[in-house]
Scaffold this active site. Sequence first.
Site, PDB file in Angstrom:
ATOM      1  N   GLY A  78     -49.192 -18.742 -29.336  1.00  0.00           N
ATOM      2  CA  GLY A  78     -48.918 -20.036 -28.711  1.00  0.00           C
ATOM      3  C   GLY A  78     -48.035 -20.949 -29.546  1.00  0.00           C
ATOM      4  CG  HIS A 133     -43.297 -17.964 -28.785  1.00  0.00           C
ATOM      5  ND1 HIS A 133     -43.371 -19.122 -29.515  1.00  0.00           N
ATOM      6  CD2 HIS A 133     -44.098 -17.065 -29.410  1.00  0.00           C
ATOM      7  CE1 HIS A 133     -44.197 -18.942 -30.539  1.00  0.00           C
ATOM      8  NE2 HIS A 133     -44.643 -17.702 -30.504  1.00  0.00           N
ATOM      9  CD  GLN A 192     -52.880 -12.249 -36.180  1.00  0.00           C
ATOM     10  OE1 GLN A 192     -53.172 -11.594 -35.172  1.00  0.00           O
ATOM     11  NE2 GLN A 192     -51.651 -12.692 -36.398  1.00  0.00           N
TER      12      GLN A 192
HETATM   13  P1  AMP Z   1     -46.456 -15.628 -32.813  1.00  0.00           P
HETATM   14  O1  AMP Z   1     -46.877 -16.573 -31.734  1.00  0.00           O
HETATM   15  O2  AMP Z   1     -45.829 -16.304 -33.998  1.00  0.00           O
HETATM   16  O3  AMP Z   1     -47.532 -14.634 -33.196  1.00  0.00           O
HETATM   17  O4  AMP Z   1     -45.279 -14.757 -32.197  1.00  0.00           O
HETATM   18  C1  AMP Z   1     -45.431 -14.080 -30.982  1.00  0.00           C
HETATM   19  C2  AMP Z   1     -44.291 -13.106 -30.821  1.00  0.00           C
HETATM   20  O5  AMP Z   1     -43.057 -13.830 -30.867  1.00  0.00           O
HETATM   21  C3  AMP Z   1     -44.226 -12.071 -31.941  1.00  0.00           C
HETATM   22  O6  AMP Z   1     -43.825 -10.824 -31.398  1.00  0.00           O
HETATM   23  C4  AMP Z   1     -43.166 -12.632 -32.852  1.00  0.00           C
HETATM   24  O7  AMP Z   1     -42.491 -11.648 -33.611  1.00  0.00           O
HETATM   25  C5  AMP Z   1     -42.229 -13.264 -31.846  1.00  0.00           C
HETATM   26  N1  AMP Z   1     -41.420 -14.288 -32.507  1.00  0.00           N
HETATM   27  C6  AMP Z   1     -41.842 -15.299 -33.280  1.00  0.00           C
HETATM   28  N2  AMP Z   1     -40.800 -16.028 -33.743  1.00  0.00           N
HETATM   29  C7  AMP Z   1     -39.679 -15.435 -33.248  1.00  0.00           C
HETATM   30  C8  AMP Z   1     -38.286 -15.698 -33.366  1.00  0.00           C
HETATM   31  N3  AMP Z   1     -37.815 -16.716 -34.090  1.00  0.00           N
HETATM   32  N4  AMP Z   1     -37.431 -14.877 -32.712  1.00  0.00           N
HETATM   33  C9  AMP Z   1     -37.890 -13.835 -31.994  1.00  0.00           C
HETATM   34  N5  AMP Z   1     -39.181 -13.536 -31.839  1.00  0.00           N
HETATM   35  C10 AMP Z   1     -40.073 -14.329 -32.451  1.00  0.00           C
END
Ligand code: AMP
Length: 289
Positions: free
Chosen positions: A30, A36, A60
């Site tokens: 989120g 995202h 995690q």
């Molecule tokens: P998180 O909410 O941070 O766990 O991220 C959810 C998904 O979004 C994961 O697959 C992350 O690798 C991806 N994600 C987070 N930041 C970025 C970004 N700057 N560019 C591309 N994907 C992202």
Amino acid sequence: LEINTIAELKAMLSSERAKGKTIGFVPTMGYFHDGHLTLMREAASKADVVVVSIFVNPTQFGPNEDLDKYPQDLKHDRALAAGAGVDYLFVPSVDEMYPAGFKTFVEVEGITEGLCGRGRPGHFKGVATVVAKLLNIVKPEVAFFGEKDWQQLVVIKRMVADLNMDVQIVGVPTVREADGLAMSSRNSYLSARDRQAALALSKTLARANELVEAGERNAAKLMQKLRDFLATEKRVELEYIEAVDPESLAPVDEVKGDVLIALAARVGGTRLIDNTVIRQKLENSSDLF
Ligand code: AMP
């Protein structure tokens, strides 16, 4: 749009599946940003039905990490998800995902030990476990993960192959702010001065590309030059910077073929990560093919 229980989500998705719809899935914690949303748009372009989960997964996070203060704005997230073509927003509670008596974890060996695994023991065990659970709940044809978390992407691909899970894992390139900072929910922790200092991370990766282009092929020398470069930004405390094989994550001595340069650093207490893949044509490869 929003669903909070596993039973309800499974029921909705089995009726979608019965209509012949394919399912694309984006797991998140989120506090959405354009990274995202890019994953969600990618999912909408590749599947009929898009499922996004928001779950700040306690397993995690280490004992001294930011689980308790992880940023949240569900109202804003709902609006952004709706605009990005999301059909189901799955927002389970911790008890829904980890009811009393929970005992089973997924451990991906070896590739979880280096890079972020060294400073965050148990992190990838929590990630692999929750992603396995979510994939079993959603049963998507295709799931999307950001290359920003490169090691996570490799770990998930390994788990899916090893456990014979019928899902295609798609990596999506890192989405950056206009000045180069990789987008992250954790960027919201940064003060204005730290936000400026954090630019040193993406600049260091750009410098890595320049140094290789200029002929530096010795990984140890390249890493030392990058450490020296990053040390000029006093607000940044480097955890690691490494050159590894992008698939096996094994350290490389020489920069040839494709090499992943990955780093983690603290900026004013906030832990940030970034990476780049340096792609070089091998000596005897040809542009003709
Ligand atoms: P998180 O909410 O941070 O766990 O991220 C959810 C998904 O979004 C994961 O697959 C992350 O690798 C991806 N994600 C987070 N930041 C970025 C970004 N700057 N560019 C591309 N994907 C992202």
